[in-house]
Design an enzyme around this catalytic site. Structure first.
Site, PDB file in Angstrom:
ATOM      1  N   HIS A 186      36.695  49.132  33.003  1.00 14.55           N
ATOM      2  CA  HIS A 186      36.510  47.687  33.025  1.00 14.55           C
ATOM      3  C   HIS A 186      37.720  46.892  32.550  1.00 14.55           C
ATOM      4  O   HIS A 186      37.946  45.788  33.023  1.00 14.55           O
ATOM      5  CB  HIS A 186      35.197  47.310  32.344  1.00 14.55           C
ATOM      6  N   GLU A 429      25.834  52.896  45.739  1.00 10.45           N
ATOM      7  CA  GLU A 429      26.808  53.509  44.828  1.00 10.45           C
ATOM      8  C   GLU A 429      26.308  54.837  44.277  1.00 10.45           C
ATOM      9  O   GLU A 429      26.955  55.467  43.454  1.00 10.45           O
ATOM     10  CB  GLU A 429      27.206  52.542  43.706  1.00 10.45           C
ATOM     11  N   ASP A 453      31.552  53.791  41.487  1.00 15.58           N
ATOM     12  CA  ASP A 453      30.510  54.722  41.081  1.00 15.58           C
ATOM     13  C   ASP A 453      30.221  55.755  42.159  1.00 15.58           C
ATOM     14  O   ASP A 453      29.987  56.925  41.851  1.00 15.58           O
ATOM     15  CB  ASP A 453      29.227  53.960  40.713  1.00 15.58           C
ATOM     16  N   CYS A 500      32.430  46.514  47.548  1.00 16.91           N
ATOM     17  CA  CYS A 500      32.987  45.753  46.423  1.00 16.91           C
ATOM     18  C   CYS A 500      33.639  46.669  45.392  1.00 16.91           C
ATOM     19  O   CYS A 500      34.103  46.205  44.361  1.00 16.91           O
ATOM     20  CB  CYS A 500      31.912  44.890  45.787  1.00 16.91           C
TER      21      CYS A 500
HETATM   22  C1  PEP Z   1      31.301  50.076  41.820  1.00 15.45           C
HETATM   23  O1  PEP Z   1      30.666  50.930  41.215  1.00 15.45           O
HETATM   24  O2  PEP Z   1      32.084  50.329  42.760  1.00 15.45           O
HETATM   25  C2  PEP Z   1      31.189  48.658  41.460  1.00 15.45           C
HETATM   26  C3  PEP Z   1      31.709  47.711  42.196  1.00 15.45           C
HETATM   27  O3  PEP Z   1      30.562  48.352  40.305  1.00 15.45           O
HETATM   28  P1  PEP Z   1      31.165  48.557  38.827  1.00 15.45           P
HETATM   29  O4  PEP Z   1      32.632  48.861  38.969  1.00 15.45           O
HETATM   30  O5  PEP Z   1      30.916  47.285  38.121  1.00 15.45           O
HETATM   31  O6  PEP Z   1      30.370  49.700  38.331  1.00 15.45           O
HETATM   32 MG    MG Z   2      29.036  50.381  39.906  1.00 19.84          MG
END
Ligand code: PEP
Ligand code: MG
Length: 569
Positions: A186, A429, A453, A500
């Site tokens: 993150h 995911e 994920d 995403c």
């Molecule tokens: C992902 O898992 O690709 C995603 C966009 O969500 P996060 O990175 O917030 O887990």
């Molecule tokens: Mg995710």
């Protein structure tokens, strides 16, 4: 030179600002009581002044609710009980002020921690923070504080928390390097939304770098140079200049379409973590928001889950700013590496595989309902799409959608206006949902593939671990096949499919994704224009052929070679 992972592109040359909690060694000493009482008084005065100063500096960046934490700390520093007990200790034990502060502080922390009431339990953290600051002042040690930075620096830290990143002042923070983390951790994602260069997973940086040392952060190649030579500084300054020019040149594409040479149009959207990030999406020509990670609203909240009104205000702002362009808001994706200050998750062996995201929301429907109501109320201010994270089974999707329908009906019966064109979709995911995508697509309005994920679960490789980061392979044919299942599944039911995860903004993956028929690519705002430039230079028909070939290859290296040979990278 230290190697890490380039997480947010750019180059920075500045001084190291090492973010590290000072280690204090406090021992009990026999001391003059009057002297120590005076010292304690002065320590408290300095502590109060420090908190006031930090609060006033943070006022520009933080919300009223976030600022309230400083008031709680001031109250604590003014608490006659806390100071009184320390004074008593000095008088009774003829000891030094540092020791009195330490022993009373520890005792108070334990006392609050053992209280039943959640409110008082949480006060333990405030006592710990305030007494730590007091002890540092008594020992004459400075606590690193991001809000006090007033010269150009590169922050070096073990990792940066969301609250650290929310305090960064872009004027002075030219970049950061962290010891741990991967491209999809993150702090890396935040660096991209803040548009500051970052190198993460840079092993050894905490041991090697010292405060004030000169540093070159090459976040194009994932390298860090400490104490650079004049020659190196010159070379990298030139590269930084070229990079800035390239970025500026892309701005001509802000209002252009994302269209292939043979007329195939896709949407390029931006990922955001807070309403503030919308401006960067718009200035980089985003055609929508493809992912609003709402968990940051929850993580920045200090004492409780954010209220319905607070959430409503955030969602409304984003929808209004996007002015009719689609905004995909993801419901709470908490757990895993994302913790809350006011809620303790159960201890689990594998938190990434545990009680998180929609699993948590279906268990805590009280929390879930508040968010859904806020979203529904905001829906009339723009084009809203809602998606549920971490869906593994159709039963979960149905249950989540069921709660959504209940809240919608309730609001409507209360006479509250709700838009009639809200799309309700899900993230793909978890491999199980990719495999069963055609079935899910009968009930979901759209998919957004979360490759961060999806890759972690498919490869069984923790996305936070730099040791296994070699398994983050977006171009592995196994991943491409799962992505294809999701896209084809959506299309078989006339639905759209976006992505995403970070893969959507990957320059080598984008041509393959175009060929696989992905409809929407959502990425960090700073990647949008480069992706647009690339798509405008590609033939959809040619990319379809290339994707077909890629699916039949054996390894990600082979796919990489194929893409490079076709796209000419
Ligand atoms: C992902 O898992 O690709 C995603 C966009 O969500 P996060 O990175 O917030 O887990
Ligand atoms: Mg995710």
């Amino acid at each position: 030179m230290l190697k890490g992972i380039a997480a947010s592109s750019g180059i920075a040359i500045a001084k190291v600002y090492k973010l590290e909690e000072p280690k204090l060694t406090i021992v009990k000493k026999e001391a003059d009581v009057d002297c120590e009482l005076e010292k304690l008084n002065a320590g408290f005065e300095k502590t109060k002044a420090d908190i006031e100063l930090i609060k006033s500096r943070a006022a520009a960046n933080l919300s009223a609710e976030e600022l309230a934490i400083f008031d709680a700390h001031l109250m604590m520093a003014n608490d006659p009980e806390l100071k009184g007990q320390m004074k008593e200790t000095i008088k009774n034990e003829h000891c030094n002020a540092e020791y009195a502060a330490d022993s009373v502080g520890n005792m108070m922390v334990t006392m609050f921690e053992n209280m039943e009431d959640a409110y008082f339990k949480e006060r333990a953290a405030d006592v710990r923070d305030v007494t730590f600051r007091l002890k540092c002042n008594l020992c004459g040690v400075t606590i690193p504080d991001l809000t006090t930075i007033d010269e150009q620096v590169v922050i070096v830290a073990n990792d940066l928390t969301p609250s650290d990143t929310s305090q960064l002042n872009k004027k002075y923070t030219l970049g950061f390097a962290t010891e741990i983390g991967g491209r999809t951790s993150h702090s890396a994602i935040m660096a991209r939304s803040l548009e500051i260069p970052a190198v993460v997973g840079c092993k050894g940086i905490m041991e090697t770098a010292t405060m004030g040392q000169e540093i070159i952060l090459d976040a194009l190649n994932g390298e860090v140079i400490l104490d650079p030579s004049e020659e190196q500084k010159k070379t990298y300054a030139k590269r930084a200049e070229e990079f800035a020019q390239e970025r500026a040149a892309l701005k001509v594409l802000v209002n252009e379409k994302s269209i292939s040479t043979d007329g195939h149009v896709v949407d390029l959207a931006g990922n955001i973590g807070s309403p503030k990030d919308v401006d960067a999406v718009l200035s980089n020509g985003g055609e929508g928001v493809g992912l609003f990670r709402t968990e940051f609203l929850y993580m920045n909240s200090e004492t409780d889950f954010p209220s319905e009104d607070e959430q409503f205000a955030a969602y409304k702002t984003v929808l209004e700013k996007m002015n009719g362009k689609r905004v995909v808001i993801r419901t709470l994706d908490i757990g895993g590496d994302k913790k809350l200050k006011y809620f303790t998750f159960p201890e689990e062996m594998n938190p990434f595989l545990g009680y998180r995201a929609v699993r948590f929301c279906l268990d805590r429907k009280d929390v879930f309902r508040v968010q859904l109501r806020a979203l529904l109320r905001a829906s009339v201010y723009g084009k809203l799409a809602i998606m549920f994270p971490m869906i593994a089974t159709l039963k979960e999707f149905r249950e989540a959608k069921g709660v959504y329908e209940e809240e919608k009906a309730k609001l409507m019966s209360e006479g509250v206006a709700v838009a009639d064109n809200i799309e309700v979709g899900m993230m793909v995911e978890i491999p199980a949902s990719a495999v069963l995508a055609d079935q899910f697509a009968k009930e979901a309005d759209f998919f957004s593939i979360g490759t961060n994920d999806l890759i972690q679960y498919t490869m069984a490789a923790d996305r936070m671990s730099e040791k296994v980061s070699y398994l983050y392979q977006p171009l592995n044919p196994s991943i491409l096949r799962l992505v294809k299942l999701a896209i084809d599944g959506a299309h078989s039911q006339g639905k759209w499919c976006g992505m995403c995860g970070e893969m959507a903004g990957d320059e080598l993956a984008a041509p393959v994704l175009l060929g696989l028929g992905l409809d929407e690519f959502s990425m960090s705002a700073t990647s949008i224009l480069r992706a647009r430039k690339m798509i405008r230079g590609l033939s959809y028909e040619k990319m379809k052929e290339m994707a077909e070939k890629a699916l039949k290859l054996d390894t990600c290296e082979e796919v990489t070679e194929l893409v490079k040979s076709v796209v000419g990278k």
